[in-house]
Design an enzyme around this catalytic site. Structure first.
Site, PDB file in Angstrom:
ATOM      1  N   ALA C 507       0.845  -1.224  -0.150  1.00 33.10           N
ATOM      2  CA  ALA C 507      -0.007   0.050  -0.020  1.00 33.10           C
ATOM      3  C   ALA C 507       0.731   1.426  -0.026  1.00 33.10           C
ATOM      4  O   ALA C 507       0.820   2.098  -0.609  1.00 33.10           O
ATOM      5  CB  ALA C 507      -0.869   0.136   1.296  1.00 33.10           C
ATOM      6  N   LYS C 647     -12.521  -0.922   5.663  1.00 32.20           N
ATOM      7  CA  LYS C 647     -13.077  -2.270   5.978  1.00 32.20           C
ATOM      8  C   LYS C 647     -11.690  -3.171   5.539  1.00 32.20           C
ATOM      9  O   LYS C 647     -11.684  -4.135   6.670  1.00 32.20           O
ATOM     10  CB  LYS C 647     -14.032  -2.368   4.688  1.00 32.20           C
ATOM     11  CG  LYS C 647     -14.920  -3.581   4.836  1.00 32.20           C
ATOM     12  CD  LYS C 647     -15.952  -3.468   3.712  1.00 32.20           C
ATOM     13  CE  LYS C 647     -17.360  -3.142   4.277  1.00 32.20           C
ATOM     14  NZ  LYS C 647     -18.349  -3.398   3.237  1.00 32.20           N
ATOM     15  N   GLY C 718      -0.400  -4.981   7.461  1.00 35.92           N
ATOM     16  CA  GLY C 718      -0.469  -6.529   7.121  1.00 35.92           C
ATOM     17  C   GLY C 718       0.094  -7.308   8.129  1.00 35.92           C
ATOM     18  O   GLY C 718      -0.326  -8.545   8.366  1.00 35.92           O
ATOM     19  N   GLU C 719       0.723  -6.845   8.901  1.00 41.60           N
ATOM     20  CA  GLU C 719       1.757  -7.812   9.907  1.00 41.60           C
ATOM     21  C   GLU C 719       1.601  -7.176  11.403  1.00 41.60           C
ATOM     22  O   GLU C 719       1.633  -8.031  12.176  1.00 41.60           O
ATOM     23  CB  GLU C 719       2.984  -7.855   9.435  1.00 41.60           C
ATOM     24  CG  GLU C 719       3.106  -8.738   8.165  1.00 41.60           C
ATOM     25  CD  GLU C 719       4.485  -8.358   7.501  1.00 41.60           C
ATOM     26  OE1 GLU C 719       5.304  -9.604   7.712  1.00 41.60           O
ATOM     27  OE2 GLU C 719       4.923  -7.690   6.711  1.00 41.60           O
TER      28      GLU C 719
END
Lengths: 203, 333, 752
Positions: C507, C647, C718-719
């Site tokens: 992103a 979301k 993400g992590e």
């Protein structure tokens, strides 16, 4: 793999692995049969059995081996690749389809045993004009997946979960949706999607 | 998976005839059979699919006995409301097993013959497995990981654990199995169905070649109504038991008239803990007596390396299950 | 259309995913396709002395059996940790050598998948068997850096022993974490089709350019001759980043048989033919004064690696950034054992190190007698404790304040075992999460049409992360279009360069390139319309025209929607390639990324330290009779710069936290020590959370502005979600039971 005491085989030549060029040619014709033969696509040349399935309302006749699993018949013979294989061992639920109305793991179901049965896969849920099934809609809106790989199985399982009467509350949904692993961890959103459809049906 | 011949007889005589052939195996729901065939552990030459034998379907919850056809599905029985009231241990041991999908496919006759999850049995890369390959040895006992193996009923040849749930309920409540085979029909006490591994772990039941399980009968007793299946597992669902207990109590006031205890996740075969039951009969059911019964149930356990915890865990699970059964017997739940 | 950023937008690929029409790699069935299957070694160390393929060759349907003696040649691919694109440096089937259990020894091609797998079962091998060790020996560890030296792998600041000596309280503790496997739901697969010298590979990938470059080099082909296609990926988590043996073997097999070949790796084989999270030992010595303020911070990580690679995932580089301390010592160490090479698995540097660090902080807080949240507060810092640069943004305590309030931390009674609920012991625990903001170069091409559509193309990936959607959102916001009018094409190596999707970078990096392409489009359109004689912007200096939410604005209040201006241009369509080149990116790093590598800058630059932060709180219940451990509530508050899509970001953070539940309570790859095999190589006995394990998971995303990290202000998410979870749960288990469990996973068996 088994350990054996058979005598070692002399070194193979670079070409000895090919049975014959004919074998390859024959195989190519067969494996490509999905696109070619609409009536009775077949999986392999030998030990064929012809079975008939009603898949998503359509009667299909196909040739399989006794060892062909239902999921391989759907994917590799009928080309219905919406149903996914996640473990091939009945451990994850990605291959869930409805067989005569019951949710089952199609990887542990031999296609021959499903002869004459009614099968519903993810491809059969939206109506013919493309309107999504309410469960598909609810999964999309609730972000009930990330990678999407377990999703076809989750959706079929979720539909069955409500039909079976196991969507009474969140705890019951969680328990009765536990046969479908989701490695992305979308579980709370899956529960929300099932609740939304359940409430929509009640309303 | 090795390819095989496939038969789907429509009467039981033909099924027995087909199943008695060398290399033939009986197929019902297939959730164990197909799995083991895929990984090369079982390689039958022929499968005899008995699912067209409709007389083996269905079940009946009667006032003095509960009968199940061998083809009754785990899901339909496990979710039955009448059975839930009459014999909670039966429904609980079913719906807490496997997953909804597996329970829809699996039939009771196959479920009781469920195979061990011993990783050495399931992985043909291990040359040593007396169950899979008689006489080859046991990789688990040859320095392997034994934290999930049997601490009761194992032998020097095999410590594979019987992983099923429903069978614990059946063995605790004196169920019987009916069969038909080349030698005719017979009724087998459930407790006699599975045999200890001893020197021949590849022989798992007393069933003969071609003998088909046709049904299961459970006599209705006082303890069955106040029964419970408690399953302890690290994952909340879709997991095998680390330890489990199928129990029931029949109380006469504050005194235990009848007690039933079987323990799962710990033994080579479905395991009735009769000494633990006896310790409770004629006395009160308290947290103390429940814990003592749990300890007695594991008095003969032989822990393997890494499975020492199962003795304490199993005893606590027995005690916890008895407390719930007691609440049910005395109207506390 | 600015409202498309930081709102909850439904995934643009949702319709495909819910209808089964999203095409994953193994869903492609090229005409004439044959099926592959791997036979793997039963032993871990030794030499193949004979391989009997006759039964396999006789199996009906089997077309070919390839061994190390018959496999067509290709050039060996270098492993990732040696600077190459491969998942490991050792390649199976190049000779008879066996270096790990489950190593491919033969490749069967057949007309059906079942026949291929049966053929593989029928291969029998004999070996000269060596003595393997599957567990590392931490006592036999060494320091090595990614470049083969120990540069940066040891940190010393102040005097650690003096710091410990002056402390009011100290802890000297060791934590262990096990082998873990990613187990994405999608099984590994590769499908290869040769047409002459042109090759197409369908394979789920986190880095299509890495794949293409490596494959082309292995076959001495120009990259233009190799297509790599991976539009949808069924979960990756680090497992689908490099070129693996099964990829190269499938390509070779397709070449050998002259037909397309598809291999679906079996679930058990997924444990050995790719990477995993190496086991580790985390040693901490911490000292604190009477208020909990650290006087000494020592962390030594010992991680497992294979005999032929040095897997350096420096977790100590992350832990040392966490808390202020005058005296700091860290060491990054490795120890070898006989496995395939491990790699990165979701938060590869952070999950296991924070399981250690955040328990050690909890232990120290307990000893000092301060509340665990206060322990973090007194040690919070706005400068990197070692590098001595400020954080570009750091909202750690805001996260703690947010999560404490929602969770009801004040209801926690400090004494372990003091809270119950019926038959359940209750515990509350907290832990810090952090994740470095890694920066990679990226390009992206955007084509916009005056009719109101845009096409965004880049060789990035959506591994479930929502990239398709957020790139459409970024373009929609900049260009002034509806999200649905922005079509994103990804997952093909031929598209403009985008980096490997790993390290929570897509992103931020690729998204910034999309952003830049949109700005370039605006400049091009402005240049053309200002040069015209008519129109709202006619005659203006294009340099003075700005783009504001899809509207071109002149200095004097003139304005025209970009799409209208574009429609007025000659072509009515414009295309631009955007670039993201952060000032911290050196030429060398940019080149590395363009070559298919992972040229990351950060998280520390000469100016700033860049990290996302979070705080997690877990309520744990431990059953009185069964000792079962459950997590009825797990709350996390996170600050990670701009949130593009509330979301999908929520899902990613939630998913990370669910992974944390798995790490805490479920996940361990068990081993058979004598034969050095992974024992529970499936997903029935390798437990991952099921739906019933996940109850209330609450995710709060705080507003945070960071103008330094990239033009979008985006850090990675993400992590981040997994990082603090295992420690928060372990701390809650301690609070519930008084038992301090310093190893993962925490099981019933630990609590009886």
């Amino acid at each position: 793999m088994t350990k054996s005491s058979k005598p070692p085989k002399p070194g193979l030549s670079r070409r000895s692995f090919l049975g014959s060029s004919g074998a390859v040619g024959a195989a190519m014709g067969l494996a490509g049969s999905k696109a070619q033969a609409q009536d009775a696509p077949e999986l392999a040349a030998q030990e064929q059995r012809h079975i008939s399935l009603t898949v998503n309302g359509q009667r299909r006749t196909l040739g399989v081996e006794p060892r062909t699993t239902l999921v391989e018949a759907l994917r590799d013979v009928l080309g219905l690749t919406g149903t996914k294989i996640g473990c091939n061992q009945g451990q994850c639920g990605a291959c869930t389809v409805l067989l005569d109305g019951r949710r089952i793991n199609s990887c542990l179901t031999l296609a021959v045993t499903a002869d004459g049965a009614d099968v519903v896969t993810v491809e059969g849920l939206a109506d013919p004009t493309g309107n999504l099934h309410p469960m598909q809609q609810a999964f999309a809106e609730n972000d009930a997946f990330q990678c999407g790989y377990c999703t076809p199985g989750q959706i079929l399982s979720a539909i069955a979960c409500i039909d079976e009467g196991h969507a009474g509350d969140a705890a019951e949904i969680r328990e009765y949706m536990s046969g479908n692993l989701c490695r992305c961890g979308a579980y709370p959103n899956i529960v929300a999607a099932v609740e939304a459809v359940r409430d929509g049906q009640e309303g | 998976m090795r390819n095989f011949d496939y038969h789907r007889p429509t009467d039981i005589a033909a099924a027995i005839e087909a199943a008695r052939a060398d290399g033939a195996e009986i197929l019902a729901g297939g959730t164990t059979m197909v799995d083991l065939m895929k990984i090369g552990v079982w390689e039958p030459q022929a499968l005899v699919d008995i699912t067209s034998l409709s007389e083996l379907e269905g079940y009946d919850v009667g006032s003095d006995r509960i009968t199940f056809g061998a083809l009754a599905r785990m899901a339909e029985v496990g979710d039955d409301d009448a059975l839930k009231t009459a014999a909670p241990v039966l429904t609980e041991s079913l719906w807490k097993a496997a997953s909804p999908q597996l329970r829809h496919a699996a039939r009771l006759g196959g479920n009781i013959l469920q195979q061990t999850r011993c990783p050495y049995f399931r992985d043909t890369a291990y040359a040593q497995c007396n169950k899979r390959n008689p006489g080859s040895g046991c990789a688990a006992l040859d320095g392997g990981e034994t934290n999930l193996h049997a601490i009761l009923g194992g032998s020097d040849a095999c410590v594979a654990m019987y992983p099923g749930d429903f069978a614990q309920a059946l063995v605790a409540f004196d169920a019987e199995v009916t069969t038909k085979g080349p030698g005719g029909a017979r009724t087998i006490p459930f407790a006699d169905l599975h045999v200890l591994p001893g020197d021949t772990p590849h022989i798992e039941t007393i069933l003969n070649r071609g003998e088909i399980v046709t049904g299961i009968t459970v006599p209705v007793t006082g303890a069955l109504k106040a029964s419970h299946y408690l399953k302890a597992r690290d994952r909340e669902s879709y997991a095998f038991a680390s330890a489990s207990a199928a129990v029931g109590l029949d109380m006469d006031g504050d005194t235990v008239r009848d007690a039933r205890i079987a323990i799962g996740g710990v033994a080579a075969v479905p395991w009735r803990a009769r000494a633990a039951e006896d310790s409770l009969k004629g006395g009160p059911l308290t947290e103390e007596t429940a814990r003592e019964a749990g300890r007695i149930a594991f008095a003969d356990a032989v822990p393997l390396e890494g499975s020492e915890y199962k003795i304490k865990l199993g005893a606590d699970v027995v005690a916890g299950a008895l407390m719930t059964a007691h609440a049910r017997a005395t109207g506390g739940e | 259309m600015a409202q498309t950023i930081n709102t909850a937008v439904t995934r643009t690929d949702a319709p495909r995913k819910v209808t089964g029409t999203a095409t994953y790699a193994a869903d492609v069935l090229p005409a004439g396709m044959l099926h592959g299957a791997l036979a793997t070694s039963s032993i871990a160390v030794g030499t193949l002395t004979s391989l009997d393929t006759s039964a396999a060759e006789a199996e009906p349907g089997v077309v070919a059996v390839l061994t190390h003696e018959t496999l067509p040649d290709y050039k060996t691919v270098k492993g990732f940790y040696a600077g190459g694109p491969g998942s490991a440096s050792f390649w199976p089937m190049e000779g008879p050598e066996i270096k790990y259990a489950g190593q491919p020894i033969a490749y069967v091609v057949a007309q059906t998948a079942a026949a291929a797998r049966r053929g593989a079962q029928l291969i029998s091998a004999e070996y000269e068997v060596g003595t393997p060790n599957i567990h590392m020996d931490p006592a036999d560890s060494f320091v090595i850096g990614a470049q083969g030296d120990n540069k940066g792998m040891v940190t010393t600041k102040g005097d650690i022993d003096a710091g410990l000596a002056e402390a009011a309280q100290t802890v000297d503790v060791e934590y262990t974490t096990p082998f873990q496997h990613h187990n994405p739901m999608e099984m590994f697969s590769a499908t290869a089709e040769w047409r002459g010298d042109r090759l197409t590979v369908w394979m789920p990938s986190q880095s299509v350019r890495t794949l293409r470059g490596g494959i082309a080099a292995a076959y001495d082909l120009p990259e233009t001759s190799v297509r790599v296609i991976s539009p949808f990926v069924g979960g990756a988590f680090g497992s689908k980043a490099g070129i693996t043996p099964y990829t190269m073997l499938t390509i070779a097999a397709a070449k050998a048989v002259g037909a397309p070949v598809r291999l679906i790796v079996t679930r058990p084989q997924m444990y050995t033919v790719a990477t995993f999270r190496p086991e580790s030992v985390q040693k901490f010595r911490l000292g604190a004064d009477a208020n909990g303020k650290l006087t000494a911070f020592e962390h030594i990580e010992i991680a497992q690696t294979s005999q032929f690679d040095a897997v350096v995932n420096p977790g100590t580089h992350i832990t040392r950034a966490m808390y202020a301390s005058p005296n700091i010592h860290t060491e990054q160490r490795l120890a070898r054992s006989d496995t395939n090479t491990g790699g990165f698995m979701r938060a590869p540097n952070e999950m296991q190190t924070f399981f250690g660090l955040e328990q050690a902080m909890d232990e120290l807080a307990h000893k000092v007698g301060v509340d665990p949240v206060e322990m973090r507060r007194v040690n919070d810092t706005d400068r990197h404790p070692v590098e001595d640069v400020p954080f570009s943004s750091r909202s750690l305590m805001e996260c703690y304040d947010s999560v404490s309030e929602g969770f009801g931390w004040q209801n926690r009674t400090p004494e372990p075992g003091s809270m119950t609920d019926g038959d359940w012991l209750v515990g509350y625990g907290c832990a810090t999460a952090t994740y470095p903001t890694n920066i990679l170069a990226s390009n992206a091409r955007v084509r916009m049409q005056g009719t109101g559509n845009a096409y965004i193309e880049l060789a990035a990936h959506d591994v479930g992360t929502g990239s398709y959607t957020i790139f459409a959102q970024i373009a929609a916001a900049r260009l002034g279009l509806p999200v649905g009018a922005c079509d994103v094409v990804m997952g093909e190596a031929d598209l403009p360069v985008a980096p490997l999707s790993g390290g929570s970078t897509t992103a931020a990096s690729a998204g910034s390139a999309v952003h830049d392409a949109c700005l370039r489009i605006a400049r091009m359109v402005a240049t053309e319309v200002t040069a015209r004689s008519e129109g709202p912007l006619a005659g203006l200096d294009p340099a003075q025209v700005t783009l504001d939410d899809g509207v071109l604005r002149g200095p004097g209040g003139q304005s025209q929607p970009l799409v209208e201006a574009l429609a007025a241009t000659a072509a009515g369509e414009v295309e631009a390639v955007g670039e993201f080149r952060h000032p911290a990116l050196t030429d060398q790093l940019i080149r590395a990324t363009f070559a298919g590598g992972y040229g990351t800058a950060g998280p520390v630059t000469p100016e700033f330290a860049m990290f996302a932060f979070g705080a997690e709180m877990a309520e744990v219940h431990v059953h009185r009779w069964t000792h079962e451990i459950r997590v009825p509530r797990l709350h996390g508050s996170f600050a990670a710069g701009t949130i593009l899509n509330r979301k999908t970001a929520h899902s990613q953070l939630m998913g990370g936290m669910v992974w944390g539940i798995g790490s805490a309570l479920h996940e361990i790859t068990e081993v058979d020590k004598p034969r050095a095999r992974f024992l529970n190589a499936n997903i029935a006995e390798y437990l991952i959370p099921v739906n019933a394990d996940v109850r209330e998971v609450r995710v709060e995303m705080l507003d945070e502005q960071d103008d330094y990290v990239n033009p979008l202000g985006v850090k990675g998410i993400g992590e981040l979600g997994i990082v603090g979870t295992a420690a928060a749960i372990a701390n809650a288990v301690h609070h519930a039971t008084g038992k301090r469990l310093r190893k993962l996973p925490i099981r019933m068996s630990d609590l009886v």
